[in-house]
Design a protein around this motif. Structure first.
Motif, PDB file in Angstrom:
ATOM      1  N   UNK A   1       7.786 -10.883 -13.513  1.00  0.00           N
ATOM      2  CA  UNK A   1       8.575  -9.732 -13.934  1.00  0.00           C
ATOM      3  C   UNK A   1       7.629  -8.668 -14.487  1.00  0.00           C
ATOM      4  N   UNK A   2       7.895  -7.420 -14.127  1.00  0.00           N
ATOM      5  CA  UNK A   2       7.033  -6.314 -14.539  1.00  0.00           C
ATOM      6  C   UNK A   2       7.892  -5.093 -14.815  1.00  0.00           C
ATOM      7  N   UNK A   3       7.302  -4.071 -15.404  1.00  0.00           N
ATOM      8  CA  UNK A   3       8.002  -2.809 -15.616  1.00  0.00           C
ATOM      9  C   UNK A   3       7.849  -1.936 -14.367  1.00  0.00           C
ATOM     10  N   UNK A   4       8.952  -1.550 -13.714  1.00  0.00           N
ATOM     11  CA  UNK A   4       8.855  -0.621 -12.584  1.00  0.00           C
ATOM     12  C   UNK A   4       8.852   0.823 -13.074  1.00  0.00           C
ATOM     13  N   UNK A   5       8.057   1.662 -12.433  1.00  0.00           N
ATOM     14  CA  UNK A   5       7.992   3.084 -12.763  1.00  0.00           C
ATOM     15  C   UNK A   5       8.189   3.898 -11.496  1.00  0.00           C
ATOM     16  N   UNK A   6       8.496   5.183 -11.681  1.00  0.00           N
ATOM     17  CA  UNK A   6       8.655   6.066 -10.521  1.00  0.00           C
ATOM     18  C   UNK A   6       7.398   6.070  -9.668  1.00  0.00           C
ATOM     19  N   UNK A   7       7.579   5.991  -8.366  1.00  0.00           N
ATOM     20  CA  UNK A   7       6.441   5.970  -7.451  1.00  0.00           C
ATOM     21  C   UNK A   7       5.640   7.261  -7.555  1.00  0.00           C
ATOM     22  N   UNK A   8       6.347   8.357  -7.763  1.00  0.00           N
ATOM     23  CA  UNK A   8       5.676   9.660  -7.881  1.00  0.00           C
ATOM     24  C   UNK A   8       5.558  10.093  -9.341  1.00  0.00           C
ATOM     25  N   UNK A   9       5.620   9.122 -10.248  1.00  0.00           N
ATOM     26  CA  UNK A   9       5.505   9.433 -11.664  1.00  0.00           C
ATOM     27  C   UNK A   9       4.061   9.631 -12.093  1.00  0.00           C
ATOM     28  N   UNK A  10       3.854   9.711 -13.387  1.00  0.00           N
ATOM     29  CA  UNK A  10       2.527   9.967 -13.924  1.00  0.00           C
ATOM     30  C   UNK A  10       1.709   8.671 -13.933  1.00  0.00           C
ATOM     31  N   UNK A  11       0.610   8.604 -13.157  1.00  0.00           N
ATOM     32  CA  UNK A  11      -0.199   7.384 -13.141  1.00  0.00           C
ATOM     33  C   UNK A  11      -0.819   7.064 -14.497  1.00  0.00           C
ATOM     34  N   UNK A  12      -0.966   8.068 -15.338  1.00  0.00           N
ATOM     35  CA  UNK A  12      -1.519   7.827 -16.676  1.00  0.00           C
ATOM     36  C   UNK A  12      -0.571   6.972 -17.506  1.00  0.00           C
ATOM     37  N   UNK A  13       0.736   7.152 -17.319  1.00  0.00           N
ATOM     38  CA  UNK A  13       1.709   6.354 -18.058  1.00  0.00           C
ATOM     39  C   UNK A  13       1.615   4.891 -17.643  1.00  0.00           C
ATOM     40  N   UNK A  14       1.514   4.639 -16.356  1.00  0.00           N
ATOM     41  CA  UNK A  14       1.363   3.273 -15.859  1.00  0.00           C
ATOM     42  C   UNK A  14       0.090   2.637 -16.417  1.00  0.00           C
ATOM     43  N   UNK A  15      -0.998   3.367 -16.357  1.00  0.00           N
ATOM     44  CA  UNK A  15      -2.278   2.856 -16.848  1.00  0.00           C
ATOM     45  C   UNK A  15      -2.216   2.557 -18.337  1.00  0.00           C
ATOM     46  N   UNK A  16      -1.630   3.471 -19.109  1.00  0.00           N
ATOM     47  CA  UNK A  16      -1.592   3.309 -20.559  1.00  0.00           C
ATOM     48  C   UNK A  16      -0.648   2.191 -20.983  1.00  0.00           C
ATOM     49  N   UNK A  17       0.457   2.010 -20.254  1.00  0.00           N
ATOM     50  CA  UNK A  17       1.363   0.901 -20.566  1.00  0.00           C
ATOM     51  C   UNK A  17       0.659  -0.439 -20.353  1.00  0.00           C
ATOM     52  N   UNK A  18      -0.044  -0.561 -19.253  1.00  0.00           N
ATOM     53  CA  UNK A  18      -0.784  -1.800 -18.999  1.00  0.00           C
ATOM     54  C   UNK A  18      -1.844  -2.023 -20.081  1.00  0.00           C
ATOM     55  N   UNK A  19      -2.499  -0.962 -20.481  1.00  0.00           N
ATOM     56  CA  UNK A  19      -3.524  -1.083 -21.521  1.00  0.00           C
ATOM     57  C   UNK A  19      -2.907  -1.537 -22.848  1.00  0.00           C
ATOM     58  N   UNK A  20      -1.731  -1.019 -23.166  1.00  0.00           N
ATOM     59  CA  UNK A  20      -1.076  -1.412 -24.413  1.00  0.00           C
ATOM     60  C   UNK A  20      -0.561  -2.846 -24.350  1.00  0.00           C
ATOM     61  N   UNK A  21      -0.091  -3.278 -23.194  1.00  0.00           N
ATOM     62  CA  UNK A  21       0.312  -4.680 -23.049  1.00  0.00           C
ATOM     63  C   UNK A  21      -0.885  -5.603 -23.260  1.00  0.00           C
ATOM     64  N   UNK A  22      -2.032  -5.231 -22.712  1.00  0.00           N
ATOM     65  CA  UNK A  22      -3.251  -6.015 -22.935  1.00  0.00           C
ATOM     66  C   UNK A  22      -3.656  -6.002 -24.410  1.00  0.00           C
ATOM     67  N   UNK A  23      -3.492  -4.844 -25.061  1.00  0.00           N
ATOM     68  CA  UNK A  23      -3.827  -4.747 -26.483  1.00  0.00           C
ATOM     69  C   UNK A  23      -2.906  -5.634 -27.321  1.00  0.00           C
ATOM     70  N   UNK A  24      -1.637  -5.716 -26.922  1.00  0.00           N
ATOM     71  CA  UNK A  24      -0.682  -6.580 -27.634  1.00  0.00           C
ATOM     72  C   UNK A  24      -1.040  -8.050 -27.464  1.00  0.00           C
TER      73      UNK A  24
END
Length: 290
Positions: A224-247
């Motif tokens: 299970x993962x968080x889905x985001x808009x395909x044409x959304x901001x790639x920075x948001x996807x990158x930062x969410x993954x980074x915060x999950x790793x930080x958690x």
């Protein structure tokens, strides 16, 4: 290969509502202006999230009418660390995916299987959870293997990963689709269907609260993962993954996991989030060998 039974929480439904809830990011209201330009979002400065009302333990509406659950807690914590707000809109699984494709949401916050088919329409974070698939029957039913459902009516939520499971793994059963798990469990208990296929965490809660049993378990084929808009901001996807790793690194992820789950963390998730292995080594969350 059979998965080890895991016991946790309940169902998935779909009344489309707008919840006037925002999960505030880190500082006080004065920081909002700085956050406004941080990402390209549906609403400036606010992450618009599609969620579900009754998909425990991932996303539910609590007694106060606010979204809660494992996925919601992870999202709220990430948003706090990123200093952005989240506004939740409640819908069903299909509504989340359709809303992302239509540009109505920035992210889906629920237990959404990251399948290759869905990845053609939305972008996914790295999985944050990995579970199993369960076939439920009434307590007195005789079925114990997938083949026992040949010719039987087997229910799923339309568009779910479990629909694909039945099509691929139970091809001789009679597939019956429902809009949500509320209808699904009702039909199982009334005898309208012979079995229902759901995620393992959902199955665990049904077993605790309804006269049903897990007839068959199989490992999930995807996390299970968080889905985001395909044409959304790639920075948001990158930062969410980074915060999950930080958690994961600071122990927040394990604390939240233990709030909702009692089972060991799946080996497949450790492959996706390798930092988790060191955090759970020697604990009861470490997967057993063999």
């Amino acid at each position: 290969m059979h998965a080890t039974t895991r016991r946790t929480l309940l169902a998935a439904s779909a009344a489309v509502l707008l919840l006037p809830l925002t999960a505030c990011g880190g500082g006080d209201g004065g920081s909002a202006g700085a956050a406004d330009d941080k990402y390209k979002l549906v609403q400036n400065g606010v992450i618009t999230a599609g969620t579900q009302a009754e998909q425990p333990p991932f996303a539910v509406t609590d007694a106060s009418g606010n979204p809660s659950g494992f996925a919601v807690d992870l999202m709220n914590e990430a948003a706090k660390r990123l200093d952005v707000k989240v506004q939740y809109k409640t819908t069903n699984l299909q509504g989340i995916l359709a809303g992302l494709s239509a540009g109505q949401y920035d992210i889906g916050v629920a237990g959404v299987g990251a399948t290759p088919e869905r990845a053609r329409q939305v972008s996914f974070t790295v999985p944050y959870y990995w579970g199993f698939t369960a076939v439920l029957t009434e307590k007195g039913a005789a079925q114990r293997e997938l083949a026992d459902f040949d010719g039987k009516r087997v229910g799923v939520v339309s568009g779910s990963v479990q629909e694909a499971f039945v099509t691929q793994r139970m091809p001789k059963s009679r597939l019956v689709k429902f809009k949500d798990q509320t209808a699904l469990i009702s039909q199982l208990l009334s005898g309208g269907i012979n079995g229902m296929v759901v995620g393992g965490a959902d199955a665990d809660e049904y077993v605790e609260k309804q006269p049903v049993r897990i007839a068959v378990e199989r490992d999930s084929l995807q996390g299970s993962a968080f889905p985001l808009r395909k044409n959304g901001d790639p920075a948001l996807l990158r930062d969410l993954d980074a915060q999950l790793d930080a958690m994961i690194k600071d122990g927040t992820y394990v604390r939240l996991y233990k709030k909702y789950f009692k089972d060991p963390i799946a080996v497949d998730l450790l492959k996706e989030r390798p930092e988790l292995a060191s955090r759970i080594k020697g604990t009861d969350l470490a997967p057993t060998e063999g």
